[in-house]
Design a protein around this motif. Structure first.
Motif, PDB file in Angstrom:
ATOM      1  N   PHE A   1       0.814  -1.357   0.024  1.00  0.00           N
ATOM      2  CA  PHE A   1      -0.039   0.090   0.209  1.00  0.00           C
ATOM      3  C   PHE A   1       0.860   1.445  -0.190  1.00  0.00           C
ATOM      4  N   GLU A   2       1.808   1.302   0.792  1.00  0.00           N
ATOM      5  CA  GLU A   2       2.903   2.359   0.850  1.00  0.00           C
ATOM      6  C   GLU A   2       3.371   2.846  -0.452  1.00  0.00           C
TER       7      GLU A   2
ATOM      8  N   PRO B   1      -4.360  -2.061   2.703  1.00  0.00           N
ATOM      9  CA  PRO B   1      -3.751  -0.918   3.294  1.00  0.00           C
ATOM     10  C   PRO B   1      -3.208  -1.422   4.695  1.00  0.00           C
TER      11      PRO B   1
ATOM     12  N   THR C   1      -5.076  -2.357   9.863  1.00  0.00           N
ATOM     13  CA  THR C   1      -5.395  -1.539   8.419  1.00  0.00           C
ATOM     14  C   THR C   1      -5.111   0.037   8.822  1.00  0.00           C
TER      15      THR C   1
ATOM     16  N   VAL D   1      -8.142   4.722   4.745  1.00  0.00           N
ATOM     17  CA  VAL D   1      -7.715   5.421   3.437  1.00  0.00           C
ATOM     18  C   VAL D   1      -8.862   6.620   3.160  1.00  0.00           C
ATOM     19  N   TRP D   2      -8.661   7.676   2.941  1.00  0.00           N
ATOM     20  CA  TRP D   2      -9.387   8.590   2.877  1.00  0.00           C
ATOM     21  C   TRP D   2     -10.594   8.407   1.930  1.00  0.00           C
TER      22      TRP D   2
ATOM     23  N   SER E   1     -10.899   2.919   0.420  1.00  0.00           N
ATOM     24  CA  SER E   1     -10.093   1.539   0.413  1.00  0.00           C
ATOM     25  C   SER E   1      -9.164   1.944  -0.530  1.00  0.00           C
ATOM     26  N   ALA E   2      -7.979   0.897  -0.523  1.00  0.00           N
ATOM     27  CA  ALA E   2      -6.966   1.239  -1.355  1.00  0.00           C
ATOM     28  C   ALA E   2      -7.476   1.315  -2.941  1.00  0.00           C
TER      29      ALA E   2
ATOM     30  N   GLN F   1      -8.584   4.525  -3.774  1.00  0.00           N
ATOM     31  CA  GLN F   1      -7.636   5.322  -3.932  1.00  0.00           C
ATOM     32  C   GLN F   1      -7.076   5.206  -5.248  1.00  0.00           C
TER      33      GLN F   1
ATOM     34  N   ARG G   1     -13.525  -1.965   0.669  1.00  0.00           N
ATOM     35  CA  ARG G   1     -13.078  -1.703   1.745  1.00  0.00           C
ATOM     36  C   ARG G   1     -13.114  -2.674   2.933  1.00  0.00           C
TER      37      ARG G   1
END
Lengths: 237, 237
Positions: free
Chosen positions: A82-83, A108, A120, A123-124, A127-128, A131, A204
């Motif tokens: 994720f990063e 995430p 986890t 995430v704004w 979900s990843a 994003q 998510r």
């Protein structure tokens, strides 16, 4: 890309990690044409050669730098921590072919920022996968899938060979056609059933399940997966 | 409460809903002594009589107002809609016996505030179970479990009788003894295996899974549950 009209390669972006290698291996065995993408083209080629050797001489596996892999395929399987997901997608955006399908398996995990792999991050976007949808070109369909498959089992445990998996793949997307293609790819992995997880926003939940399974693996030294029960046969494909 | 020293009744608080009725039925059949709790004592007694009739003459089922049910048991099974959970726990707090175990199956479905049953609300504490932990007396152990069992299957489908369930129960708690007791209760339901889901904070993931399964039920007209695969036999109990 091959000259054959029927060949539609799958580019596994960030494909030198355990999940990418495992998916590539299983798909190569199923007859899919695979391009392993990596930041380092030599690393990609080395990984491709390793998969080729395991999958057998009939397998079609090559390795390229990530952007070249994107340009050479319109099915993109993203298997990165994720990063690294957002930065990679921003970098690759110009290389992504119009109308591509991006299948995202990013989870995430808090481990990516020094936390636990059984937790986890929020995430704004939700979900990843959501994003990812915000970062790819507008005409690219994003699908969330393959989060909960054990990379160890995909690659084959040493003591068990390449046994079929005992896991369902829950597929979430706002594009029904892209979701169907992804379910078909999932069903090519022995033992895997694919399920419609609904819209991309549901990623998510599916992403979170991975963290729960990781916690169980830590407690019990297992390779946890999930099966969804109680649905009519037509729900699985 | 019975005079028998070995009898440890289970009070199913908010027990006249489908999940509470189904759990009570299955546990009554397994020989547990059940107290159905409801805001309305007559409704509780009516529900208890219905379960008694289904479970058979040897079953031990009674009905009481919620606070009386709490006072008469030290195993409390909470099966209420999320939108009623906090208010009910605040009201019941003085009635809860010291050292009780509260098993919470609450799922913060968005349906509770006019949204969709396939979506969840964000809970400040992380999960409905963690909200419950904040509201009960300090010496009460909270366990999260039984979210993902189909109430329809627990109560028995008309066309299938009382078939065993095909679902695992993931149990989350910070109290290992309370978690073990809960896993034993779960395993008394035919077809159910219980799994250690780790600390109570992990309830946030298990609760979400219910919303995902509800979405699948809506799409496919099913009674979805989950099985966790890939763990050693000792992980299931």
């Amino acid at each position: 890309m091959s000259a054959g009209a029927a060949v539609r390669p799958i580019a596994v972006i960030g494909g030198t990690g355990p999940l990418g290698m495992g998916l590539a291996l299983r798909w190569a065995r199923a007859g899919e044409t695979i391009i392993i993408g990596s930041r380092d083209p030599q690393r990609a080629q080395k990984a491709a050669a390793a998969i080729q050797q395991k999958a057998g001489p009939q397998a079609q596996v090559s390795g390229m730098e990530n952007a070249a892999a994107c340009a050479a395929a319109d099915i993109l399987m993203l298997t990165v921590p994720f990063e690294g997901q957002a930065a990679l997608l921003k970098q690759l955006k110009p290389a992504i072919t119009e109308g591509s399908i991006l299948i995202d398996a990013t989870v995430p995990l808090a481990a990516g920022v020094g936390g636990r792999a059984s937790r986890t991050l929020g995430v704004w976007q939700g979900s990843a996968a959501q994003q990812a949808a915000e970062l790819v070109p507008k005409d690219v369909s994003v699908v969330a899938a393959f989060h909960n498959l054990s990379a160890d089992l995909l690659n084959g445990l040493e003591d068990q060979g390449d046994a079929p998996l005992d896991c369902d793949v829950i597929v979430c997307s706002d594009d029904p056609d892209a979701a169907q293609l992804t379910r078909e790819l999932a069903a090519k992995i022995p033992g895997v059933r694919a399920l419609d997880g609904g819209k991309l926003e549901n990623a998510r939940i599916v992403e979170q399940i991975t963290a729960l399974l990781i916690g169980m693996n830590i407690r019990h030294k297992g390779h946890a997966g999930i099966r969804v029960t109680g649905l009519p046969p037509g729900a699985y494909r």
